[in-house]
Design an enzyme around this catalytic site. Structure first.
Site, PDB file in Angstrom:
ATOM      1  N   LYS A   1     -13.667  99.579  24.285  1.00  0.00           N
ATOM      2  CA  LYS A   1     -13.413  99.033  22.949  1.00  0.00           C
ATOM      3  C   LYS A   1     -14.728  98.980  22.182  1.00  0.00           C
ATOM      4  CE  LYS A   1     -10.357  95.302  21.378  1.00  0.00           C
ATOM      5  NZ  LYS A   1      -9.936  93.943  21.714  1.00  0.00           N
TER       6      LYS A   1
HETATM    7  O1  G3P Z   1      -8.272  91.427  20.600  1.00  0.00           O
HETATM    8  C1  G3P Z   1      -8.488  91.342  19.230  1.00  0.00           C
HETATM    9  C2  G3P Z   1      -7.544  90.438  18.484  1.00  0.00           C
HETATM   10  O2  G3P Z   1      -6.264  90.494  18.993  1.00  0.00           O
HETATM   11  C3  G3P Z   1      -8.064  89.067  18.213  1.00  0.00           C
HETATM   12  O3  G3P Z   1      -7.113  88.192  17.662  1.00  0.00           O
HETATM   13  O4  G3P Z   1      -6.336  85.940  17.032  1.00  0.00           O
HETATM   14  O5  G3P Z   1      -8.780  86.322  17.540  1.00  0.00           O
HETATM   15  O6  G3P Z   1      -7.756  87.219  15.455  1.00  0.00           O
HETATM   16  P1  G3P Z   1      -7.527  86.864  16.881  1.00  0.00           P
END
Ligand code: G3P
Length: 218
Positions: A83
Site C-alpha cells: 500500500k
Molecule cells: O484503510 C484506510 C481507510 O479505510 C481508513 O478509514 O475510517 O480511518 O477514514 P478511516
C-alpha cells in the site's frame, strides 16, 4: 462487489473470516498501532486467516525507500499487496514495483484524476476514501461514484477498493455503483448482518419448534 475487512485485529479478522465472507484484508499504520506485536508476524498471521489480497502499507517519503520497503513486505507472503500513498513518489514507486510483478494498492485517493494516475502507474487497486470526505461535509459517495465511472471507462484493470467505509449505507451504495471491493471495519460487518425482523423471526421459529417438540413429548 468483494468484501475486505479493514483492520489489523487478528481476533476480528478471525471472527468475520469464520462467516466465510472475506476476500481480503486492508491494514494501515493507524490500525496497526492499535494492536500489539511484530508487524511482519501480524501480516503473516493475517495471510493464514484469509486467502486473498492483504494490504500492508509502506511509510516512507522517498522513492528508493518506498520501493525497498515494498519489496520487503511483498516477500513476506505472495498475497501481500503493497500500500502506497497517492503522491508523486508513490506513483514512481508503484510503477517500479508493478514492473517487478508486485501488486500495489494506492491509498488516500480522493479524486478521479488521482485514481487515473494510480491506474496509469500500474496500481492493481486504488482506494478512494469515502468517510473522510463526509467528515469535511463533502459527499464521499458522490466522489466514489466519479472514480468508479472514470476507471470503468478507462483501459486499466485497476480495481476500485472503496475505503474509509463507516456505515452499512456506504457499503450498499458502493455495491450499487459498481465498486469492485469495499473494505469494511468489523463493526460495520455486524451492522450489515443484524436486522430486528431476522432476530424476531428466529426467536419465533425457535419457540414454535420447541412447542411442537413439547406436544410430541406430552
Ligand atoms: O484503510 C484506510 C481507510 O479505510 C481508513 O478509514 O475510517 O480511518 O477514514 P478511516
Amino acid at each position: 462487489m468483494k468484501l475486505f475487512i479493514d483492520t489489523a485485529s487478528l481476533q476480528d479478522i478471525e471472527e468475520i473470516a469464520s462467516w466465510g465472507v472475506l476476500a481480503g484484508v486492508t491494514t494501515n499504520p493507524t490500525l496497526l498501532s492499535q494492536v500489539e506485536g511484530d508487524e511482519d508476524d501480524i501480516y503473516r498471521r493475517i495471510c493464514e486467516l484469509v486467502d486473498g489480497p492483504i494490504s500492508a502499507e509502506v511509510v516512507a517519503d522517498d522513492v528508493p525507500t518506498m520501493v525497498s520497503e515494498g519489496r520487503r513486505l511483498a516477500a513476506i507472503h505472495p498475497n501481500i499487496v503493497v500500500k502506497l500513498p497517492t503522491m508523486a513518489e508513490g506513483l514512481s514507486a508503484t510503477s517500479q514495483l508493478a514492473k517487478d510483478g508486485i501488486r500495489v494498492n494506492m491509498t488516500l485517493c480522493f479524486t478521479a484524476n488521482q485514481a487515473l494516475l494510480a491506474a496509469a502507474a500500474g496500481a492493481a487497486f486504488v482506494s478512494p476514501f469515502v468517510g473522510r470526505y463526509d467528515d469535511i461535509n463533502e459527499d464521499g459517495l458522490g466522489h466514489l461514484a466519479e472514480i468508479v465511472e472514470a476507471l470503468g471507462q478507462s483501459a486499466y484493470d485497476t480495481e476500485v477498493l472503496a475505503a474509509s467505509i463507516r456505515t452499512p449505507v456506504h457499503v450498499m451504495e458502493a455495491a450499487r455503483m459498481g465498486a469492485d471491493i469495499a473494505t469494511i471495519p468489523p463493526k460495520v460487518f455486524h451492522q450489515m448482518l443484524h436486522h430486528p425482523l431476522t432476530s424476531a423471526g428466529i426467536e419465533q421459529f425457535n419457540k414454535d419448534h420447541a412447542a411442537r417438540l413439547a406436544r410430541k413429548d406430552a
